[in-house]
Design an enzyme around this catalytic site. Structure first.
Site, PDB file in Angstrom:
ATOM      1  N   CYS A  21      82.353  38.683  40.197  1.00  0.00           N
ATOM      2  CA  CYS A  21      81.581  39.428  39.194  1.00  0.00           C
ATOM      3  C   CYS A  21      82.224  40.779  38.956  1.00  0.00           C
ATOM      4  CB  CYS A  21      80.151  39.610  39.692  1.00  0.00           C
ATOM      5  SG  CYS A  21      79.154  40.628  38.600  1.00  0.00           S
ATOM      6  N   CYS A  46      72.145  40.810  44.273  1.00  0.00           N
ATOM      7  CA  CYS A  46      72.735  41.812  43.380  1.00  0.00           C
ATOM      8  C   CYS A  46      72.134  43.158  43.746  1.00  0.00           C
ATOM      9  CB  CYS A  46      72.436  41.433  41.924  1.00  0.00           C
ATOM     10  SG  CYS A  46      72.994  42.675  40.757  1.00  0.00           S
ATOM     11  N   GLN A  56      64.962  49.752  28.372  1.00  0.00           N
ATOM     12  CA  GLN A  56      65.892  50.629  29.080  1.00  0.00           C
ATOM     13  C   GLN A  56      65.952  50.148  30.523  1.00  0.00           C
ATOM     14  OE1 GLN A  56      67.666  52.927  27.597  1.00  0.00           O
ATOM     15  NE2 GLN A  56      66.565  53.300  25.681  1.00  0.00           N
ATOM     16  N   ASP A 110      67.750  55.608  18.162  1.00  0.00           N
ATOM     17  CA  ASP A 110      68.299  55.089  19.412  1.00  0.00           C
ATOM     18  C   ASP A 110      68.918  53.715  19.119  1.00  0.00           C
ATOM     19  OD1 ASP A 110      68.834  54.407  22.025  1.00  0.00           O
ATOM     20  OD2 ASP A 110      66.750  54.020  22.573  1.00  0.00           O
ATOM     21  N   CYS A 125      74.054  54.870  23.175  1.00  0.00           N
ATOM     22  CA  CYS A 125      74.553  54.117  24.342  1.00  0.00           C
ATOM     23  C   CYS A 125      76.073  54.130  24.357  1.00  0.00           C
ATOM     24  CB  CYS A 125      74.123  52.667  24.354  1.00  0.00           C
ATOM     25  SG  CYS A 125      72.749  52.210  23.381  1.00  0.00           S
TER      26      CYS A 125
HETATM   27  C1  LIG Z   1      69.098  50.783  22.415  1.00  0.00           C
HETATM   28  S1  LIG Z   1      67.720  49.826  21.893  1.00  0.00           S
HETATM   29  C2  LIG Z   1      66.486  51.077  21.805  1.00  0.00           C
HETATM   30  C3  LIG Z   1      65.077  50.614  21.822  1.00  0.00           C
HETATM   31  C4  LIG Z   1      64.027  51.657  22.187  1.00  0.00           C
HETATM   32  N1  LIG Z   1      64.304  52.946  21.603  1.00  0.00           N
HETATM   33  C5  LIG Z   1      63.902  51.785  23.687  1.00  0.00           C
HETATM   34  O1  LIG Z   1      64.163  52.866  24.231  1.00  0.00           O
HETATM   35  O2  LIG Z   1      63.509  50.801  24.339  1.00  0.00           O
HETATM   36  C6  LIG Z   1      68.169  49.453  20.258  1.00  0.00           C
HETATM   37  C7  LIG Z   1      67.143  48.690  19.443  1.00  0.00           C
HETATM   38  O3  LIG Z   1      67.717  48.450  18.162  1.00  0.00           O
HETATM   39  C8  LIG Z   1      67.278  47.198  17.685  1.00  0.00           C
HETATM   40  N2  LIG Z   1      68.228  46.744  16.667  1.00  0.00           N
HETATM   41  C9  LIG Z   1      69.481  46.275  16.857  1.00  0.00           C
HETATM   42  N3  LIG Z   1      70.064  45.989  15.682  1.00  0.00           N
HETATM   43  C10 LIG Z   1      69.156  46.296  14.732  1.00  0.00           C
HETATM   44  C11 LIG Z   1      69.163  46.215  13.319  1.00  0.00           C
HETATM   45  N4  LIG Z   1      70.236  45.760  12.653  1.00  0.00           N
HETATM   46  N5  LIG Z   1      68.068  46.628  12.641  1.00  0.00           N
HETATM   47  C12 LIG Z   1      66.989  47.084  13.297  1.00  0.00           C
HETATM   48  N6  LIG Z   1      66.914  47.182  14.625  1.00  0.00           N
HETATM   49  C13 LIG Z   1      67.983  46.786  15.341  1.00  0.00           C
HETATM   50  C14 LIG Z   1      67.224  46.329  18.930  1.00  0.00           C
HETATM   51  O4  LIG Z   1      66.336  45.250  18.735  1.00  0.00           O
HETATM   52  C15 LIG Z   1      66.739  47.329  19.992  1.00  0.00           C
HETATM   53  O5  LIG Z   1      65.351  47.281  20.139  1.00  0.00           O
END
Ligand SMILES: C[S@@+](CC[C@H](N)C(=O)[O-])C[C@H]1O[C@@H](n2cnc3c(N)ncnc32)[C@H](O)[C@@H]1O
Length: 378
Positions: free
Chosen positions: A80, A155, A210, A307, A334
């Protein structure tokens, strides 16, 4: 060119790979190699001006190394590679992450005092979720390099409840029902510390969460601090809200929040939180037409919080251009590289970067999360 060569690791690449120079002068990138390591390397791929290599035989170990607490770590098929920096002292990992970030900002001519990287509270046992793969015989992870199943027995980066679930899953092997079907080589099992044994199912994708609960709590406190001086009546727009992790923070303060995202199961979770000031707007934010509809309803937005996933939000500056009242942005990223690409156009059109707080969500990997505040210059 000799395929196997001796060398010393001099540096780390921006992606966290060890940098070794071949006697010919060509640079090679090696996964799992750390500055100060030395030995023999084997070339695995060649590009025009650089290449990739892997360990052939490690002879000297960097002084930054310490014991590896995991029996599954390795970069060959069946092992892994999920935590490539495991075995490097944690403070040295943090120092490299900080340095790589400064280099990234400098290279892009972003003058900025980066805050010190916020470490993960725990070095092990910090992950509250994982996606296992199974072929019915074993369970494990897929290393991106080898694309083979690396079976695991344990893990050590998982927290206790998630680790217990992994034990439960393993205890069921071998299991006929988990044999892969059709063109698939394996099934997946999403584990998460909010699940009970009865909830475990193959191929059932859980919404985003998260993965490090303690750094997430830190990020939520940080957001709370950044919105302290904004008027509660300020119209707020949140993009990529997921299940409403940060919407909870915004909801405690603001009277009018529009939260957008495309994952239906995540939006269900958000709705179940019953935050009175939140209006949910389902939209694919990577689709121009979809986000234009959202903008029509949120033109009065003064504060934007986003985010996005690793891909970032490449339409950010276009989007911001459609919000004439916008004064402040908080961006949780991220991938710092994507973040820089997304915000650079804003920095040359009247916006300035006020704060960047990096956070270490994932020890033993090159990953860095960052949170940034941008304001519009008047
Ligand atoms: C990094 S996560 C953040 C979620 C939330 N802010 C949290 O802290 O749990 C990114 C989010 O973007 C959404 N996402 C990814 N691509 C997307 C798109 N094309 N349109 C809308 N949402 C999207 C994912 O489903 C996910 O929930």
């Amino acid at each position: 060119v000799e395929k196997i060569f001796s060398g010393t690791v001099k540096d780390l690449s921006s992606q966290g790979l060890g940098v070794v120079v071949h006697p010919s002068g060509m640079t090679y990138f090696v996964t799992g190699a750390w500055p100060g390591d030395a030995g023999e390397f084997e070339i695995t791929a060649q590009e025009k001006r650089f290449g990739f290599a892997k360990w052939h035989k490690q002879v000297d170990h960097s002084e930054d190394r310490t014991n590896v607490p995991c029996p599954h770590l390795g970069f060959e098929p069946g092992l892994c590679g999920g935590c490539p920096w495991m075995g490097i002292k944690y403070d040295k990992q943090l120092a490299y992450k900080q340095k790589n970030l400064s280099t990234l900002f400098n290279k892009n001519q972003i003058q900025m005092d980066l805050s010190d990287l916020q470490p993960s509270t725990r070095e092990l046992g910090f992950r509250n979720r994982a996606q296992l793969k199974t072929d019915g015989q074993s369970v494990g992870y897929i290393s991106p390099k080898t694309k083979t199943l690396a079976p695991i027995e344990d893990c050590v980066v998982l927290n206790d409840p998630t680790r217990d679930l992994l034990r439960f899953v393993r205890a069921q092997l071998p299991k006929k029902e988990w044999l892969p079907q059709g063109k698939f080589s394996w099934n997946f099992i999403d584990l998460d510390d909010e699940l009970t044994i009865e909830d475990i199912e193959i191929n059932k994708k859980r919404p985003f969460k998260q993965a490090n609960s303690e750094t997430n709590a830190y990020m939520k406190r940080w957001l709370e601090e950044q919105i302290k001086d904004i008027e509660p009546t300020t119209p707020v727009l949140e993009l990529f809200c997921g299940s409403g992790n940060f919407t909870e923070v915004l909801g405690k303060k603001f009277f009018k929040i529009t939260a957008s995202e495309f994952a239906g199961n995540a939006l269900e979770n958000l709705k179940n939180k019953n935050i009175p000031s939140v209006t949910v707007f389902p939209a694919d934010l990577f689709d121009h037409q979809s986000w234009k509809k959202l903008i029509r309803k949120t033109r009065d937005t003064k504060f934007l919080f986003l985010d996005p996933p690793r891909e970032g939000f490449k339409d950010l500056s276009l989007f911001v251009g459609e919000l004439p009242e916008l004064e402040k942005i908080v961006y949780v990223a991220c991938d710092p590289h994507r973040f820089v690409i997304d915000v650079k156009p804003l920095l040359s059109s009247g916006w300035s970067l006020k704060k960047v707080q990096p956070v270490d969500q994932f020890p033993h990997t090159p990953h860095v999360e960052l949170m940034a505040v941008l304001t519009k210059e008047l």
